[in-house]
Write a protein that holds these residues in place. Structure first.
Motif, PDB file in Angstrom:
ATOM      1  N   ILE A 155      14.859   7.517   9.430  1.00 57.07           N
ATOM      2  CA  ILE A 155      13.915   7.872   8.364  1.00 57.07           C
ATOM      3  C   ILE A 155      14.065   6.977   7.127  1.00 57.07           C
ATOM      4  O   ILE A 155      13.750   7.388   6.010  1.00 57.07           O
ATOM      5  CB  ILE A 155      14.040   9.357   7.968  1.00 57.07           C
ATOM      6  CG1 ILE A 155      15.464   9.672   7.506  1.00 57.07           C
ATOM      7  CG2 ILE A 155      13.653  10.244   9.122  1.00 57.07           C
ATOM      8  CD1 ILE A 155      15.588  11.085   6.923  1.00 57.07           C
ATOM      9  N   ALA A 156      14.553   5.762   7.310  1.00 55.77           N
ATOM     10  CA  ALA A 156      14.631   4.830   6.177  1.00 55.77           C
ATOM     11  C   ALA A 156      13.234   4.567   5.624  1.00 55.77           C
ATOM     12  O   ALA A 156      12.244   4.582   6.351  1.00 55.77           O
ATOM     13  CB  ALA A 156      15.265   3.517   6.629  1.00 55.77           C
ATOM     14  N   ARG A 162       3.284   2.017   1.244  1.00 52.64           N
ATOM     15  CA  ARG A 162       2.001   2.660   1.542  1.00 52.64           C
ATOM     16  C   ARG A 162       1.699   3.702   0.477  1.00 52.64           C
ATOM     17  O   ARG A 162       2.362   4.745   0.379  1.00 52.64           O
ATOM     18  CB  ARG A 162       2.062   3.308   2.926  1.00 52.64           C
ATOM     19  CG  ARG A 162       0.756   3.952   3.373  1.00 52.64           C
ATOM     20  CD  ARG A 162       0.806   4.218   4.877  1.00 52.64           C
ATOM     21  NE  ARG A 162      -0.266   5.060   5.342  1.00 52.64           N
ATOM     22  CZ  ARG A 162      -1.520   4.650   5.544  1.00 52.64           C
ATOM     23  NH1 ARG A 162      -1.834   3.386   5.304  1.00 52.64           N
ATOM     24  NH2 ARG A 162      -2.442   5.485   5.980  1.00 52.64           N
ATOM     25  N   LEU A 163       0.684   3.409  -0.353  1.00 54.73           N
ATOM     26  CA  LEU A 163       0.287   4.304  -1.435  1.00 54.73           C
ATOM     27  C   LEU A 163      -0.909   5.132  -0.989  1.00 54.73           C
ATOM     28  O   LEU A 163      -2.057   4.845  -1.317  1.00 54.73           O
ATOM     29  CB  LEU A 163      -0.051   3.495  -2.696  1.00 54.73           C
ATOM     30  CG  LEU A 163       1.096   2.660  -3.275  1.00 54.73           C
ATOM     31  CD1 LEU A 163       0.624   1.861  -4.478  1.00 54.73           C
ATOM     32  CD2 LEU A 163       2.272   3.537  -3.661  1.00 54.73           C
ATOM     33  N   SER A 164      -0.631   6.160  -0.215  1.00 55.37           N
ATOM     34  CA  SER A 164      -1.633   7.078   0.283  1.00 55.37           C
ATOM     35  C   SER A 164      -1.240   8.479  -0.188  1.00 55.37           C
ATOM     36  O   SER A 164      -0.309   8.612  -0.992  1.00 55.37           O
ATOM     37  CB  SER A 164      -1.710   6.988   1.811  1.00 55.37           C
ATOM     38  OG  SER A 164      -2.366   5.786   2.185  1.00 55.37           O
ATOM     39  N   PRO A 165      -1.926   9.543   0.281  1.00 53.76           N
ATOM     40  CA  PRO A 165      -1.516  10.889  -0.158  1.00 53.76           C
ATOM     41  C   PRO A 165      -0.020  11.130  -0.031  1.00 53.76           C
ATOM     42  O   PRO A 165       0.602  11.748  -0.887  1.00 53.76           O
ATOM     43  CB  PRO A 165      -2.325  11.795   0.770  1.00 53.76           C
ATOM     44  CG  PRO A 165      -3.595  11.039   0.984  1.00 53.76           C
ATOM     45  CD  PRO A 165      -3.172   9.595   1.066  1.00 53.76           C
ATOM     46  N   ALA A 174       3.961   4.389   7.700  1.00 53.39           N
ATOM     47  CA  ALA A 174       4.367   3.219   6.907  1.00 53.39           C
ATOM     48  C   ALA A 174       5.088   2.200   7.780  1.00 53.39           C
ATOM     49  O   ALA A 174       4.891   0.983   7.624  1.00 53.39           O
ATOM     50  CB  ALA A 174       5.251   3.652   5.741  1.00 53.39           C
ATOM     51  N   ASN A 175       5.923   2.670   8.701  1.00 56.96           N
ATOM     52  CA  ASN A 175       6.582   1.746   9.634  1.00 56.96           C
ATOM     53  C   ASN A 175       5.557   1.026  10.495  1.00 56.96           C
ATOM     54  O   ASN A 175       5.660  -0.182  10.742  1.00 56.96           O
ATOM     55  CB  ASN A 175       7.554   2.506  10.537  1.00 56.96           C
ATOM     56  CG  ASN A 175       8.859   2.853   9.848  1.00 56.96           C
ATOM     57  OD1 ASN A 175       9.140   2.356   8.761  1.00 56.96           O
ATOM     58  ND2 ASN A 175       9.642   3.705  10.465  1.00 56.96           N
ATOM     59  N   GLY A 201       7.910   0.934   4.738  1.00 61.85           N
ATOM     60  CA  GLY A 201       8.448   0.405   5.985  1.00 61.85           C
ATOM     61  C   GLY A 201       9.221  -0.862   5.683  1.00 61.85           C
ATOM     62  O   GLY A 201       8.803  -1.671   4.835  1.00 61.85           O
ATOM     63  N   LEU A 202      10.352  -1.042   6.336  1.00 66.35           N
ATOM     64  CA  LEU A 202      11.220  -2.187   6.075  1.00 66.35           C
ATOM     65  C   LEU A 202      11.316  -3.084   7.302  1.00 66.35           C
ATOM     66  O   LEU A 202      11.628  -2.610   8.395  1.00 66.35           O
ATOM     67  CB  LEU A 202      12.628  -1.719   5.709  1.00 66.35           C
ATOM     68  CG  LEU A 202      12.781  -0.934   4.405  1.00 66.35           C
ATOM     69  CD1 LEU A 202      14.151  -0.273   4.354  1.00 66.35           C
ATOM     70  CD2 LEU A 202      12.602  -1.868   3.218  1.00 66.35           C
TER      71      LEU A 202
END
Length: 392
Positions: free
Chosen positions: A241-242, A219-222, A196-197, A227-228
């Motif tokens: 791990i944000a 991120r809409l995955s399994p 996601a990052n 990510g920011l």
């Protein structure tokens, strides 16, 4: 690959700043580069001239900018030259390996995918990943002057040192040194990044987040994660791990999550969970049931979207991003999904924060994590272009 031309070491610090500034913000004017680098215009001009002489930069007109509208003269903007260098992005998921080779400007040169075999065998995973990267390098030998290395995106938390954090999603790879194992096999620098990052970085530099200083990428995955980008920088948090938005509780009495919690966003918005629900009712796969035209699919997408909107609302209230970018497999849900997300956001976000937050689909699709991993590697390894390096 050829030997990279070395730039005089006396100028290497300024040149490295210039390259990193352009890697993060392509298309700046010379004045904007000088401001970003924090050096005088004459010093930056000299660095730019030397870098351009060696083929690392290119200038071109970008029509339609604010400057052009005010003055009528299109500004010359500076970009990294694609032919100067390249890197490989590699995405490792629970089921598949995906790789892409990109030049330094972010242009895709080649891509390939491979199913994961023996999911619990870390050595087999590393062997397959290295073979996939070698295939891309062989296919594109000589396409750029220098290969900087390999950036890896994985669906797991990554700490500040680039190591996998203990996580339920990749327990069968616990103890596997992904970076070290790949560096040993490929003889190239390797960086590890959360998927996601990585996707957030790619969308910020090349996609739906361009020109946006503060954004959230979902991120809409399994595995569901975020990510920011805050003030144009990736925000990692105290432990690196944000962004674990997938484990925000949206249904307190909901299903048990793999993390040990109950009713996490991942239990209602993961494509795998939705497909299992659909299969239990209709006995068929998602793509074979008319997709968004099927009333069951539409209901699942609407319920998932409302839950996503609730989770996003908490982040919007806390961080006040200007843009929320939705990517991953479920982002193809179209208006059904995005209307529900907007409804959840409107219901649960405070008005001042919601007024600035715009929810949009990602522009880079499945390529986002791979491109983001490759560009993160480029940002780290640019020093190789301004110091003497022998390339095999």
């Amino acid at each position: 690959m050829h030997e990279a031309q070395a730039v005089p070491s006396v100028d290497s610090t300024i040149m490295l700043r210039v390259l990193r500034t352009l890697a993060q913000h392509p298309g700046l004017t010379r004045a904007e580069i000088a401001a970003g680098v924090g050096a005088s215009r004459p010093t930056v001009s000299t660095a730019l001239r030397l870098l351009e002489d060696r083929g690392f930069l290119e200038q071109r007109i970008v029509p339609g900018s604010a400057t052009e509208r005010r003055t009528g003269r299109p500004p010359m903007r500076v970009f990294l030259a694609g032919s100067a260098a390249s890197s490989v992005g590699l995405e490792i998921t629970r089921t598949e390996l995906g790789a892409g080779m990109f030049d330094i400007s972010g242009r895709l040169l080649a891509h390939a995918r491979l199913p994961v075999r023996g999911g619990e065998n870390g050595e087999a995973l590393l062997d397959d990943a290295a073979a996939l990267v070698r295939e891309l390098l062989a296919q594109n030998a000589g396409s750029t002057a220098y290969v900087l290395g390999v950036g890896v995106a994985v669906a797991a938390p990554i700490d500040h040192d680039g190591h996998l954090v203990d996580d339920v999603s990749l327990t069968h790879w616990h103890g596997v040194d992904l970076a070290g194992g790949l560096e040993e096999r490929l003889r190239l620098p390797v960086t590890i990044e959360n998927d996601a990052n990585a996707a957030a970085l790619a969308e910020h530099r090349f996609g739906a987040g361009r020109s946006c200083a503060d954004l959230l990428y979902l991120r809409l995955s399994p595995g569901v994660g975020a990510g920011l980008i805050l003030d144009n920088r990736l925000y990692r948090g105290a432990s690196g791990i944000a962004g674990e938005l997938g484990h925000v509780t949206v249904e307190p009495a909901g299903a048990l999550c793999s993390c040990g919690g109950r009713g996490c966003l991942e239990t209602v918005a993961s494509p795998l969970v939705l497909e299992d629900e659909l299969r239990g009712v209709k006995g068929g796969a998602w793509a074979t049931l008319g997709e968004h035209g099927d009333r069951h699919v539409r209901r699942l997408l609407a319920d998932a979207g409302l839950a996503v909107g609730t989770a996003i609302a908490a982040a919007v209230n806390l961080l006040n991003p200007a843009r929320v970018i939705v990517g991953g497999q479920l982002a193809d849900g179209g208006p059904v999904l995005f209307d529900a997300i907007d409804a959840g956001l409107a219901r649960d976000a405070i008005s001042p924060a919601m007024a600035r937050a715009r929810v949009v689909p990602g522009a880079l699709g499945a390529q986002a994590p791979v491109l983001g991993a490759a560009t993160a590697l480029i940002s780290r390894e640019l020093e190789a272009l301004v110091t003497p390096v022998a390339v095999a």
